[in-house]
Motif scaffolding. Structure first.
Motif, short mmCIF file in Angstrom:
data_model
loop_
_atom_site.label_atom_id
_atom_site.label_comp_id
_atom_site.label_asym_id
_atom_site.label_seq_id
_atom_site.Cartn_x
_atom_site.Cartn_y
_atom_site.Cartn_z
N ARG A 24 -2.53 13.42 9.52
CA ARG A 24 -2.50 11.98 9.28
C ARG A 24 -1.69 11.23 10.33
O ARG A 24 -1.79 10.02 10.45
CB ARG A 24 -1.91 11.69 7.90
CG ARG A 24 -2.69 12.30 6.74
CD ARG A 24 -1.90 12.23 5.45
NE ARG A 24 -0.61 12.92 5.57
CZ ARG A 24 0.28 13.01 4.59
NH1 ARG A 24 0.03 12.44 3.42
NH2 ARG A 24 1.42 13.67 4.77
N VAL A 54 -5.34 0.73 13.38
CA VAL A 54 -5.32 1.76 12.34
C VAL A 54 -6.47 1.50 11.38
O VAL A 54 -6.63 0.39 10.87
CB VAL A 54 -3.99 1.77 11.58
CG1 VAL A 54 -4.01 2.82 10.47
CG2 VAL A 54 -2.82 2.01 12.52
N TRP A 104 -7.25 3.77 8.73
CA TRP A 104 -7.04 4.41 7.43
C TRP A 104 -5.59 4.25 7.00
O TRP A 104 -4.68 4.27 7.83
CB TRP A 104 -7.36 5.91 7.50
CG TRP A 104 -8.80 6.22 7.80
CD1 TRP A 104 -9.33 6.62 8.98
CD2 TRP A 104 -9.88 6.14 6.88
NE1 TRP A 104 -10.69 6.81 8.87
CE2 TRP A 104 -11.05 6.52 7.58
CE3 TRP A 104 -10.00 5.79 5.53
CZ2 TRP A 104 -12.31 6.55 6.99
CZ3 TRP A 104 -11.26 5.83 4.93
CH2 TRP A 104 -12.39 6.21 5.66
N GLU A 105 -5.39 4.12 5.69
CA GLU A 105 -4.05 4.20 5.13
C GLU A 105 -4.07 5.25 4.03
O GLU A 105 -5.07 5.42 3.33
CB GLU A 105 -3.59 2.85 4.60
CG GLU A 105 -4.48 2.24 3.53
CD GLU A 105 -4.04 0.85 3.12
OE1 GLU A 105 -4.24 0.49 1.94
OE2 GLU A 105 -3.49 0.12 3.98
N HIS A 124 -2.40 7.10 0.64
CA HIS A 124 -1.69 6.71 -0.58
C HIS A 124 -1.83 7.83 -1.60
O HIS A 124 -2.36 8.90 -1.31
CB HIS A 124 -2.25 5.39 -1.12
CG HIS A 124 -3.69 5.49 -1.53
ND1 HIS A 124 -4.09 5.68 -2.82
CD2 HIS A 124 -4.84 5.44 -0.78
CE1 HIS A 124 -5.41 5.74 -2.88
NE2 HIS A 124 -5.90 5.61 -1.65
N GLY A 155 0.49 11.13 -0.41
CA GLY A 155 -0.38 10.50 0.58
C GLY A 155 -1.64 11.29 0.85
O GLY A 155 -2.16 11.25 1.97
N ALA A 194 -7.04 8.67 0.96
CA ALA A 194 -7.20 7.74 2.08
C ALA A 194 -8.14 6.61 1.68
O ALA A 194 -9.08 6.81 0.91
CB ALA A 194 -7.76 8.47 3.29
N SER A 205 -8.15 0.67 5.92
CA SER A 205 -7.08 -0.32 6.07
C SER A 205 -7.60 -1.65 6.57
O SER A 205 -6.82 -2.57 6.82
CB SER A 205 -6.01 0.21 7.03
OG SER A 205 -6.57 0.46 8.30
#
Length: 638
Positions: free
Chosen positions: A382, A391, A393-394, A396, A400, A403, A406
């Motif tokens: 990641r 970016v 993708w984030e 969580h 984490g 995905a 974002s």
């Protein structure tokens, strides 16, 4: 709309126009009617009504003057035949059949008339065959043989009726060869050469012999013809390529050197030389040279033909690279189960985190599907290789491991345009870059959003196959063309400081994902299209490959094979990196083709072999330390 219904509608409008005296408008609709259904009987009846209203066939033909639309040309053929003008009718039919050989244009009553062969001169038939053969594939695929067969039957009958015509026998041989009738093709070509031992007859005989599997005899015929008349450069190319097809490309190159000495700008000799050198040397250097030749000579269609054939079956050179993730394999298994609907709820539990884009493929196949990962492998996929500004993708959820995009969804207009443009294959990287120019007007924000919000494929046969069998390939195609769209973003900006470079490099070095591969391919396509970018782009691709390769020592990195192929498609790079990319490709593909229980052991063995080759005491032939060599050759890492 059903073809027959569409044709009926066009005929109805044509008849209304005839009744109203607007004959030119009626002619357009009758052309549309035959284009919709070439066998529609009412269209031919209405065409006769048009001729009567116009005052005769000659006047009706004037209504179609200078109209090259296939339906209109079919009307011209029918009008000539109705007037007893058999030879122009055959010529027009050959033109329309050559344009669309998959449609039943030749299924017309006048062509099947047993008396027709006696009404045609051999010269007219030979000319019609030549016109048709210019566009027919050689050999004809099975699906095209039946639509063309009525024309071929006529040619056979006329050839039998004129045993003393050399040109007709030669042309008949070219058509027989396309139908796979090797014995007749050779016999007719031999007869043509007996009647008239000319250059064209020698060329046709050699082609027929080669198609019959008698390549040595074909070479003997062609080489004898060159000795008799050394001016025909095309035949040198044919000889050279036949040497290549029979496993002797180096011998073929000798003939091409002779051809280029006679005509340095010959449109086929130089491209054929690149193709034969590729057969001798392998790799991608000569494919790139062929692409460069085509860029310098866009009118050399043979270069495009060769490049397309050589790239066609190669991942990234000719089509989207396949995916190797475990969840994709499960997706395929689920789609293959009979009775499994798209709304089926699927819950996947995977041992280790995968590239986030795999979720896109999973939910495209099964919109209600969910996936959970038990762990995050190390090194952490990641974490971007470098600090990036873009970016997609984030991460969580617990640790984490989940995905989500974002960036927000793209506009409906951008999604629809990309659906129209995206493709799974292309003739070459440079051609993919050119094809994506249609996306140049989209905003960078929309193109980035498309990478993580892929639209569904078109509602056609291919779209249904993708959704029902390989939705991941469509996701990857969307990402590729979104990135190719970025490659055209603000194309007037100088490359080193351009926003398009910054965006693509950010995606390349971002979290480990399919979007790294898509951005890498877009960069490669730019490099193939613009030589001034090659050194920079090659360095970026090598840098990313080495980083992912290092991670692969500790864990699986499913994008390694793809990145390796991208580097191998940069033949301007030092041999050190090309050799290492080849080793990594072999390692990665071997790893993913082996059963899970011994794949990890094989991974360790291969990396140990690579380490040994790079060890300080490995001798003069060792591969230099890649990172230090990268820095020495290209300066800063990024």
């Amino acid at each position: 709309m059903d073809e027959r219904l569409e044709a009926e509608g066009e005929v109805a409008v044509a008849r209304l126009s005839i009744d109203g005296g607007d004959l030119r408008h009626a002619a357009r609709h009758l052309g549309d009617a035959l284009a919709a259904d070439p066998r529609h009987p009412d269209a031919y009846a209405a065409l006769a009504e048009l001729a009567a209203a116009a005052g005769g066939h000659a006047a009706a033909l004037e209504l179609f003057a200078d109209d090259a639309f296939t339906g209109s040309v079919a009307c011209v053929a029918q009008l000539h035949a109705a007037a007893g003008q058999w030879e122009p009718a055959l010529g027009a039919l050959a033109a329309v059949l050559g344009a669309e050989p998959d449609r039943p244009w030749a299924v017309v009553s006048w062509l099947a008339d047993p008396a027709l062969p006696g009404r045609l001169s051999p010269a007219a038939v030979a000319q019609a065959v030549a016109r048709l053969s210019r566009t027919l594939p050689d050999p004809l695929p099975p699906r095209l043989r039946e639509p063309v067969r009525p024309f071929y039957s006529l040619v056979r009958a006329v050839t039998a009726a004129h045993p003393g015509d050399s040109l007709l026998h030669a042309m008949a041989s070219t058509l027989a060869r396309r139908f796979g009738d090797a014995a007749d093709a050779v016999a007719w070509a031999e007869r043509a050469r007996q009647l008239e031992p000319g250059h064209a007859q020698a060329v046709v005989l050699g082609s027929a012999l080669h198609a019959a599997g008698r390549s040595a005899e074909a070479l003997a015929v062609w080489e004898a013809e060159i000795a008799r008349d050394p001016s025909g450069v095309d035949l040198y190319v044919d000889v050279a390529e036949l040497h290549g097809k029979t496993g002797r490309p180096a011998e073929g190159l000798v003939w091409l050197e002779r051809a280029l000495a006679l005509e340095p700008d010959h449109p086929k000799a130089a491209p054929a030389g690149h193709a034969l050198r590729h057969a001798v040397d392998g790799g991608t250097a000569h494919l790139l040279a062929l692409s460069d030749h085509l860029r310098a000579h866009p009118d050399h269609g043979y270069a495009a033909h060769l490049l397309d054939g050589l790239c066609e079956d190669e991942p990234w050179l000719g089509h989207v690279h396949p995916a190797y993730e475990a969840s994709v394999n499960v997706l395929h298994q689920m789609l293959a189960r009979p009775g499994t609907a798209r709304d089926h709820g699927i819950e996947l539990l995977s041992s280790a985190l995968e590239p986030p884009s795999t979720r896109l493929a999973l939910t495209m196949g099964f919109p209600r599907a969910t996936v959970d990962y038990q762990s995050v492998p190390s090194p952490d996929p990641r974490i971007p290789q470098y600090q990036v500004s873009t970016v997609l993708w984030e991460f969580h959820g617990p640790e984490g491991r989940a995905a989500r995009p974002s960036v927000g969804a793209p506009s409906a207009e951008a999604s629809e345009l990309l659906r129209q443009v995206a493709a799974l294959g292309w003739p070459s990287p440079g051609a993919a870059y050119d094809h994506a120019v249609r996306l140049a007007g989209l905003s960078a924000e929309d193109l980035l959003a498309l990478c993580v919000h892929p639209p569904l494929p078109l509602e056609d046969e291919q779209g249904a196959r993708l959704l029902g069998g390989q939705p991941e390939m469509w996701v990857r195609a969307v990402q590729v063309f979104a990135c190719l769209g970025l490659a055209h973003h603000r194309a007037d900006e100088p490359w080193p400081t351009s926003r398009r470079r910054a965006l693509l490099v950010d995606l390349l070095f971002g979290p480990e994902d399919w979007t790294n591969e898509a951005a890498g391919f877009a960069l490669l396509a730019i490099a193939w299209a613009d030589p001034t970018t090659r050194e920079d782009i090659g360095a970026r691709l090598v840098d990313r490959l080495l980083h992912v390769g290092k991670a692969w020592r500790e864990r699986d990195a499913t994008i390694l094979a793809s990145l390796s192929r991208l580097v191998l498609a940069c033949p301007w790079l030092p041999e050190t990196f090309l050799s290492l990319a080849g080793e990594m490709l072999k390692a990665a593909t071997d790893f993913h083709s082996r059963p899970a229980e011994d794949a990890a052991e094989r991974q360790a063995d291969i990396m140990a072999e690579l380490d040994a080759r790079r060890a300080p005491g490995a001798g003069a032939a060792r591969v230099p330390k890649p990172r230090s060599l990268l820095n020495r050759l290209f300066g800063r890492a990024r």
